[in-house]
Design a protein around this motif. Sequence first.
Motif, mmCIF file in Angstrom:
data_model
loop_
_atom_site.group_PDB
_atom_site.id
_atom_site.type_symbol
_atom_site.label_atom_id
_atom_site.label_comp_id
_atom_site.label_asym_id
_atom_site.label_seq_id
_atom_site.Cartn_x
_atom_site.Cartn_y
_atom_site.Cartn_z
ATOM 1 N N GLN A 176 7.777 17.193 8.800
ATOM 2 C CA GLN A 176 7.656 17.654 10.182
ATOM 3 C C GLN A 176 7.980 19.136 10.326
ATOM 4 O O GLN A 176 7.481 19.802 11.235
ATOM 5 N N THR A 177 8.773 19.692 9.408
ATOM 6 C CA THR A 177 9.136 21.113 9.500
ATOM 7 C C THR A 177 7.987 22.029 9.090
ATOM 8 O O THR A 177 8.074 23.241 9.259
ATOM 9 N N GLY A 178 6.932 21.457 8.483
ATOM 10 C CA GLY A 178 5.791 22.266 8.078
ATOM 11 C C GLY A 178 5.878 22.816 6.679
ATOM 12 O O GLY A 178 5.057 23.636 6.274
ATOM 13 N N ARG A 179 6.846 22.359 5.888
ATOM 14 C CA ARG A 179 7.031 22.889 4.539
ATOM 15 C C ARG A 179 6.104 22.238 3.516
ATOM 16 O O ARG A 179 6.122 22.592 2.341
ATOM 17 N N ALA A 180 5.309 21.271 3.957
ATOM 18 C CA ALA A 180 4.337 20.627 3.066
ATOM 19 C C ALA A 180 3.170 20.132 3.900
ATOM 20 O O ALA A 180 3.248 20.069 5.136
ATOM 21 N N GLU A 222 0.825 -1.198 0.000
ATOM 22 C CA GLU A 222 0.000 0.000 0.000
ATOM 23 C C GLU A 222 0.862 1.252 0.000
ATOM 24 O O GLU A 222 1.882 1.326 0.700
ATOM 25 N N ILE A 223 0.433 2.235 -0.784
ATOM 26 C CA ILE A 223 1.050 3.560 -0.763
ATOM 27 C C ILE A 223 0.143 4.469 0.056
ATOM 28 O O ILE A 223 -1.064 4.531 -0.195
ATOM 29 N N ALA A 224 0.709 5.147 1.041
ATOM 30 C CA ALA A 224 -0.094 5.903 2.008
ATOM 31 C C ALA A 224 0.301 7.374 2.032
ATOM 32 O O ALA A 224 1.397 7.761 1.612
ATOM 33 N N ILE A 225 -0.614 8.179 2.549
ATOM 34 C CA ILE A 225 -0.381 9.601 2.784
ATOM 35 C C ILE A 225 -0.085 9.798 4.265
ATOM 36 O O ILE A 225 -0.842 9.332 5.132
ATOM 37 N N PHE A 226 1.032 10.470 4.558
ATOM 38 C CA PHE A 226 1.446 10.760 5.936
ATOM 39 C C PHE A 226 1.258 12.253 6.209
ATOM 40 O O PHE A 226 1.591 13.090 5.359
ATOM 41 N N VAL A 227 0.738 12.560 7.386
ATOM 42 C CA VAL A 227 0.486 13.960 7.764
ATOM 43 C C VAL A 227 0.927 14.180 9.204
ATOM 44 O O VAL A 227 1.089 13.228 9.973
ATOM 45 N N LEU A 262 7.318 8.850 15.734
ATOM 46 C CA LEU A 262 6.081 8.110 15.955
ATOM 47 C C LEU A 262 5.212 8.891 16.928
ATOM 48 O O LEU A 262 5.650 9.304 17.990
ATOM 49 N N GLY A 263 3.964 9.120 16.553
ATOM 50 C CA GLY A 263 3.073 9.925 17.387
ATOM 51 C C GLY A 263 3.033 11.379 16.974
ATOM 52 O O GLY A 263 2.121 12.105 17.354
ATOM 53 N N GLN A 264 4.011 11.809 16.184
ATOM 54 C CA GLN A 264 4.019 13.176 15.672
ATOM 55 C C GLN A 264 3.532 13.235 14.223
ATOM 56 O O GLN A 264 3.102 14.275 13.745
ATOM 57 N N ILE A 265 3.646 12.100 13.538
ATOM 58 C CA ILE A 265 3.185 11.980 12.150
ATOM 59 C C ILE A 265 2.351 10.711 12.051
ATOM 60 O O ILE A 265 2.720 9.673 12.609
ATOM 61 N N HIS A 301 6.624 17.644 -4.395
ATOM 62 C CA HIS A 301 8.045 17.937 -4.561
ATOM 63 C C HIS A 301 8.874 16.694 -4.228
ATOM 64 O O HIS A 301 8.632 16.030 -3.219
ATOM 65 N N GLY A 302 9.865 16.394 -5.064
ATOM 66 C CA GLY A 302 10.763 15.281 -4.809
ATOM 67 C C GLY A 302 11.825 15.643 -3.789
ATOM 68 O O GLY A 302 12.353 16.758 -3.788
ATOM 69 N N VAL A 303 12.126 14.709 -2.904
ATOM 70 C CA VAL A 303 13.163 14.887 -1.893
ATOM 71 C C VAL A 303 14.357 14.015 -2.292
ATOM 72 O O VAL A 303 14.216 12.807 -2.478
ATOM 73 N N LYS A 304 15.532 14.626 -2.420
ATOM 74 C CA LYS A 304 16.697 13.931 -2.966
ATOM 75 C C LYS A 304 17.188 12.795 -2.080
ATOM 76 O O LYS A 304 17.483 11.711 -2.539
ATOM 77 N N GLU A 305 17.310 13.037 -0.798
ATOM 78 C CA GLU A 305 17.857 12.035 0.102
ATOM 79 C C GLU A 305 16.753 11.533 1.029
ATOM 80 O O GLU A 305 15.653 12.061 1.056
ATOM 81 N N ASN A 306 17.088 10.479 1.799
ATOM 82 C CA ASN A 306 16.146 10.016 2.815
ATOM 83 C C ASN A 306 15.864 11.167 3.778
ATOM 84 O O ASN A 306 16.738 11.951 4.103
ATOM 85 N N GLY A 307 14.653 11.293 4.220
ATOM 86 C CA GLY A 307 14.310 12.389 5.114
ATOM 87 C C GLY A 307 13.012 13.054 4.721
ATOM 88 O O GLY A 307 12.752 14.194 5.114
ATOM 89 N N THR A 308 12.186 12.350 3.937
ATOM 90 C CA THR A 308 10.916 12.925 3.488
ATOM 91 C C THR A 308 10.025 13.287 4.670
ATOM 92 O O THR A 308 9.446 14.373 4.720
ATOM 93 N N LEU A 309 9.923 12.382 5.651
ATOM 94 C CA LEU A 309 9.046 12.640 6.795
ATOM 95 C C LEU A 309 9.624 13.711 7.723
ATOM 96 O O LEU A 309 8.877 14.468 8.335
ATOM 97 N N GLU A 310 10.950 13.765 7.812
ATOM 98 C CA GLU A 310 11.560 14.825 8.614
ATOM 99 C C GLU A 310 11.258 16.191 7.999
ATOM 100 O O GLU A 310 10.995 17.163 8.715
ATOM 101 N N LEU A 311 11.276 16.273 6.676
ATOM 102 C CA LEU A 311 10.953 17.529 5.999
ATOM 103 C C LEU A 311 9.474 17.865 6.199
ATOM 104 O O LEU A 311 9.120 19.033 6.390
#
Length: 226
Positions: free
Chosen positions: A146-150, A87-92, A170-173, A134-144
Amino acid sequence: MRVNGASDWYPIVMYSNKAKVHHGIAIDITREAFSRLGITVINAPPLPWNRMLRQLENGELDLLLGAYWTSERAQIYSYTEPLVQEEIAIFVRQGEEFPLNSLDDLVGLIGLRPMGGSYGEEFDHYAEKYLNIHGVKENGTLELLQTGRADYAVLSRYDGIADLHETGNLGQINDLPWPVASNDVHLMMSRASPCYYLLDEINKTIRDLHKEGFTDQLEARYLQIN
């Protein structure tokens, strides 16, 4: 059989820098299948995705560990029987969940996803036409995220959940229940490979592993992260 794959796609295929080998559902099925066929698996260190695809096309690489089917790729490479479905999911962000029942609900929002790769033809075509992701070049999509930029991030569900465990988010997203896609995961084989004549035998062996419950056991073991 020269194989390679992604380095951080939980639970499909990951790479251990310490052990210098891949692990995960795709490589475990590959090793078992080729062991039954009497074939040695040679595991190469992961490379950028596009470079691995070029190697696969020209026969420098025999097999790519884990890929979704697309008509564009199917013109160049051959696919094995499906290994698993994902499954492909949406994280918020926690507290910013929204109703999600169709892809239309993402229109007008800003999304993130790892750069390159595919989430299946249907999602990719819709996203290219209607969504702002937007594509994220390196691992860290969820960290980005978390910053509120998307507003959201798109990831395979269990890969995203594993990342939340690893990063302490976990618990923040949260992942939203409705999957934006459900894709079969295959091995992708080079038509220039000297082993290409074995494709039918490989497919039969994969079907045997499914019937024997081998794949179900792998999924149960890897998906205990919840």
